[in-house]
Design an enzyme around this catalytic site. Sequence first.
Site, PDB file in Angstrom:
ATOM      1  N   LYS A  95       0.871  -1.182   0.000  1.00  0.00           N
ATOM      2  CA  LYS A  95       0.000   0.000   0.000  1.00  0.00           C
ATOM      3  C   LYS A  95       0.904   1.227   0.000  1.00  0.00           C
ATOM      4  O   LYS A  95       1.487   1.598   1.021  1.00  0.00           O
ATOM      5  CB  LYS A  95      -0.865  -0.023   1.267  1.00  0.00           C
ATOM      6  CG  LYS A  95      -2.227   0.630   1.153  1.00  0.00           C
ATOM      7  CD  LYS A  95      -2.232   2.098   0.857  1.00  0.00           C
ATOM      8  CE  LYS A  95      -2.135   3.017   2.035  1.00  0.00           C
ATOM      9  NZ  LYS A  95      -1.890   4.420   1.637  1.00  0.00           N
ATOM     10  N   GLY A 134       6.320   4.623   8.633  1.00  0.00           N
ATOM     11  CA  GLY A 134       5.561   5.878   8.676  1.00  0.00           C
ATOM     12  C   GLY A 134       5.650   6.488  10.056  1.00  0.00           C
ATOM     13  O   GLY A 134       6.636   6.295  10.777  1.00  0.00           O
ATOM     14  N   SER A 135       4.604   7.228  10.414  1.00  0.00           N
ATOM     15  CA  SER A 135       4.649   7.976  11.681  1.00  0.00           C
ATOM     16  C   SER A 135       4.346   7.065  12.870  1.00  0.00           C
ATOM     17  O   SER A 135       3.648   6.060  12.729  1.00  0.00           O
ATOM     18  CB  SER A 135       3.604   9.098  11.620  1.00  0.00           C
ATOM     19  OG  SER A 135       2.323   8.518  11.450  1.00  0.00           O
ATOM     20  N   VAL A 156       0.412   6.521  13.388  1.00  0.00           N
ATOM     21  CA  VAL A 156      -0.242   5.494  12.557  1.00  0.00           C
ATOM     22  C   VAL A 156       0.372   4.120  12.861  1.00  0.00           C
ATOM     23  O   VAL A 156      -0.333   3.112  12.853  1.00  0.00           O
ATOM     24  CB  VAL A 156      -0.148   5.860  11.052  1.00  0.00           C
ATOM     25  CG1 VAL A 156      -0.802   4.777  10.205  1.00  0.00           C
ATOM     26  CG2 VAL A 156      -0.811   7.203  10.786  1.00  0.00           C
ATOM     27  N   GLY A 157       1.656   4.100  13.173  1.00  0.00           N
ATOM     28  CA  GLY A 157       2.313   2.831  13.520  1.00  0.00           C
ATOM     29  C   GLY A 157       1.599   2.139  14.678  1.00  0.00           C
ATOM     30  O   GLY A 157       1.403   0.924  14.675  1.00  0.00           O
ATOM     31  N   GLU A 207       8.870   0.773  11.250  1.00  0.00           N
ATOM     32  CA  GLU A 207       9.985   1.704  10.998  1.00  0.00           C
ATOM     33  C   GLU A 207       9.375   3.098  11.091  1.00  0.00           C
ATOM     34  O   GLU A 207       8.626   3.503  10.201  1.00  0.00           O
ATOM     35  CB  GLU A 207      10.570   1.497   9.589  1.00  0.00           C
ATOM     36  CG  GLU A 207      10.964   0.074   9.247  1.00  0.00           C
ATOM     37  CD  GLU A 207      12.133  -0.452  10.059  1.00  0.00           C
ATOM     38  OE1 GLU A 207      12.958   0.364  10.509  1.00  0.00           O
ATOM     39  OE2 GLU A 207      12.189  -1.668  10.266  1.00  0.00           O
ATOM     40  N   CYS A 229      13.595  10.436   7.806  1.00  0.00           N
ATOM     41  CA  CYS A 229      13.307   9.996   9.178  1.00  0.00           C
ATOM     42  C   CYS A 229      14.548  10.002  10.072  1.00  0.00           C
ATOM     43  O   CYS A 229      14.482  10.317  11.251  1.00  0.00           O
ATOM     44  CB  CYS A 229      12.697   8.603   9.158  1.00  0.00           C
ATOM     45  SG  CYS A 229      13.660   7.459   8.179  1.00  0.00           S
ATOM     46  N   GLU A 236       9.136  15.731  15.775  1.00  0.00           N
ATOM     47  CA  GLU A 236       9.633  15.558  14.409  1.00  0.00           C
ATOM     48  C   GLU A 236       8.940  16.573  13.492  1.00  0.00           C
ATOM     49  O   GLU A 236       7.714  16.558  13.357  1.00  0.00           O
ATOM     50  CB  GLU A 236       9.318  14.131  13.936  1.00  0.00           C
ATOM     51  CG  GLU A 236       9.939  13.811  12.596  1.00  0.00           C
ATOM     52  CD  GLU A 236       9.608  12.387  12.121  1.00  0.00           C
ATOM     53  OE1 GLU A 236       8.476  11.934  12.325  1.00  0.00           O
ATOM     54  OE2 GLU A 236      10.503  11.757  11.529  1.00  0.00           O
TER      55      GLU A 236
HETATM   56  P1  NAD Z   1       1.995   8.269   7.885  1.00  0.00           P
HETATM   57  O1  NAD Z   1       2.099   7.442   9.101  1.00  0.00           O
HETATM   58  O2  NAD Z   1       1.014   9.368   7.856  1.00  0.00           O
HETATM   59  O3  NAD Z   1       1.627   7.341   6.622  1.00  0.00           O
HETATM   60  C1  NAD Z   1       2.387   6.219   6.289  1.00  0.00           C
HETATM   61  C2  NAD Z   1       1.507   5.251   5.520  1.00  0.00           C
HETATM   62  O4  NAD Z   1       0.452   4.817   6.381  1.00  0.00           O
HETATM   63  C3  NAD Z   1       0.834   5.834   4.274  1.00  0.00           C
HETATM   64  O5  NAD Z   1       0.833   4.866   3.252  1.00  0.00           O
HETATM   65  C4  NAD Z   1      -0.585   6.087   4.759  1.00  0.00           C
HETATM   66  O6  NAD Z   1      -1.545   6.038   3.718  1.00  0.00           O
HETATM   67  C5  NAD Z   1      -0.782   4.923   5.708  1.00  0.00           C
HETATM   68  N1  NAD Z   1      -1.844   5.141   6.705  1.00  0.00           N
HETATM   69  C6  NAD Z   1      -2.341   6.301   7.154  1.00  0.00           C
HETATM   70  N2  NAD Z   1      -3.344   6.062   8.052  1.00  0.00           N
HETATM   71  C7  NAD Z   1      -3.439   4.723   8.163  1.00  0.00           C
HETATM   72  C8  NAD Z   1      -4.263   3.848   8.952  1.00  0.00           C
HETATM   73  N3  NAD Z   1      -5.196   4.333   9.793  1.00  0.00           N
HETATM   74  N4  NAD Z   1      -4.069   2.524   8.829  1.00  0.00           N
HETATM   75  C9  NAD Z   1      -3.131   2.017   8.017  1.00  0.00           C
HETATM   76  N5  NAD Z   1      -2.348   2.785   7.225  1.00  0.00           N
HETATM   77  C10 NAD Z   1      -2.490   4.118   7.310  1.00  0.00           C
HETATM   78  O7  NAD Z   1       3.467   8.759   7.586  1.00  0.00           O
HETATM   79  P2  NAD Z   1       3.958   9.724   6.420  1.00  0.00           P
HETATM   80  O8  NAD Z   1       3.531  11.095   6.782  1.00  0.00           O
HETATM   81  O9  NAD Z   1       3.569   9.153   5.099  1.00  0.00           O
HETATM   82  O10 NAD Z   1       5.546   9.552   6.519  1.00  0.00           O
HETATM   83  C11 NAD Z   1       6.330  10.287   7.364  1.00  0.00           C
HETATM   84  C12 NAD Z   1       6.710   9.491   8.584  1.00  0.00           C
HETATM   85  O11 NAD Z   1       7.377   8.278   8.205  1.00  0.00           O
HETATM   86  C13 NAD Z   1       7.699  10.231   9.453  1.00  0.00           C
HETATM   87  O12 NAD Z   1       7.366  10.070  10.810  1.00  0.00           O
HETATM   88  C14 NAD Z   1       9.025   9.524   9.133  1.00  0.00           C
HETATM   89  O13 NAD Z   1       9.990   9.675  10.129  1.00  0.00           O
HETATM   90  C15 NAD Z   1       8.570   8.111   8.964  1.00  0.00           C
HETATM   91  N6  NAD Z   1       9.561   7.306   8.204  1.00  0.00           N
HETATM   92  C16 NAD Z   1      10.309   6.369   8.868  1.00  0.00           C
HETATM   93  C17 NAD Z   1      11.285   5.627   8.173  1.00  0.00           C
HETATM   94  C18 NAD Z   1      12.162   4.618   8.869  1.00  0.00           C
HETATM   95  O14 NAD Z   1      12.842   3.858   8.181  1.00  0.00           O
HETATM   96  N7  NAD Z   1      12.195   4.580  10.193  1.00  0.00           N
HETATM   97  C19 NAD Z   1      11.460   5.836   6.807  1.00  0.00           C
HETATM   98  C20 NAD Z   1      10.680   6.795   6.172  1.00  0.00           C
HETATM   99  C21 NAD Z   1       9.722   7.521   6.885  1.00  0.00           C
END
Ligand code: NAD
Length: 492
Positions: free
Chosen positions: A188, A241-242, A245-246, A263, A297, A395
Amino acid sequence: MSIKILPEVEQFLAKEIHGGFVGGKEIFAHDGGTFETIDPGNGKILAKVASLQSSDVDQAIKVATEAFEEAQWARLPANERGVHLHRLADAIEARKDVIAQIESLDCGKIFAQAQDDVQNFVDTLRYFCGLAQNLSLETVIPASGHEASVVRHPWGPCAFIIPWNFPFLLCGWGVSPAMAAGNTCIVKPAEDTPLSTIYVAHLAKEVGIPDGVLNVIPGLGETAGAALSKHPDICRMSFTGSPEVGRLVASSCGANLVPVKLELGGKGAAVVFDDVDISDAAEKLVNAITFHTGQVCCDATRWLVQEPIYDEFVNECVGRLKDIRIGYQMEDETQMGPVVSETQHKRVLNYLEKGVSEGAEVVLEGGVADTGRNGNYVKPALLSGSLDNIAAREEIFGPVAYLAPFKDEAEGIRLANNTPYGLANSVWSGDLGRCRRVAAQFEAGNGWINSHNVVVHGVPYGGIKQSGMGGGVVSIETLLDYYRGISVIRPL
Ligand code: NAD
């Protein structure tokens, strides 16, 4: 000078609606829903994409499960799977500029960085193919009075949820070990940047990867993403991701007892000692904070500088940051492109405002950058002051660093570790002994010496605390995650 858009890219973008890709076929939302993806450098609509719903996601998981059970993929010897995956790596490499242009236009990343990301996917795929080929699927364990071994099998359909900052590279980090081990994948992508992931699914079909092995389900997080993470039939989930949401994804997976790897975000520190080469450190940290407009990140966003060199170091950085050429991502001379979306633009500006209202001193004023285009441009910014300030704690995900002085080694380490995040910190000094000592004391997944943002195939990259859990990516441990083990024992 503008980089000319390739005819293949024009043709790809001209498509009326970009569907998902499931079982070797394009699929569209059953209710016909779509969302738009925008070029963040000029605000124009780039493409319309199918917004898959929960029932479409169910269908994708069914197809990936059938492909795992019925296609020969899981049962192929690793070297034969490797032949397919090497073909995919070669095809991606041959179309590097096409994919890099799609990526650059979709996420605002400057073209040269997008090229590096595409190459990174290729390298990741080759790395995991090599590892899988050389991994014995049975490990004999010497155990007193018993004949014992662990036998490894792929799990089945594995799910991946990807953010918008490194869409193609992170897709590669996710699916490469999973496919090399014989699993099928459902990916996704983020709604802001789905195009390169859709492109690679078509390419997989073109090079003969069996249908159903690599499936892509574009859609919104709260619909497609939530449906994927709640599904009981996925065997593993990898979420990048964040932290907010994680947590949601982890709790959905927890309800089904599906193993999950997270991650997440970061608030990395650079600890700069007074015996450092000031000019070299300033240049590298300026490059780090402006790399992909600070939307990284593992970036160093807290710059802790030892008192005797604080002023000199800050002046070096300010001078360099003022010279950064901000502009459209597909212009040759651009060093820093836009941030990915209007939402992200507002987020960066809001953090600057909140930081100042809580008492941060403005060392270099950021704010909106005027490039003559209607895009999401911001200037790099430096703040300083109390590390309790919101801009020092949370962040921001933009080209903003927060400066603070420290007295000695113990204080430098303490300040670096004083955060709920634990992804990556760096230490900067001419004394390598000190560097190694300090790096080993970071409470983070990664400790870098005289450099920042260093990820190397073969070395685990992951986060602890609010930056993640589950073992990380790009190493042998990641490959092993994509096999389930059976301990086979016979008493002698
Ligand atoms: P986000 O958490 O908003 O979204 C990430 C993904 O989750 C997207 O595909 C989004 O559509 C999906 N998502 C959103 N709501 C959801 C839900 N309720 N259920 C399931 N999936 C859902 O993050 P973002 O704004 O896209 O990315 C930025 C974040 O990602 C920052 O916090 C960054 O530090 C982190 N990040 C971490 C790494 C790592 O390797 N540690 C790498 C890249 C980015």
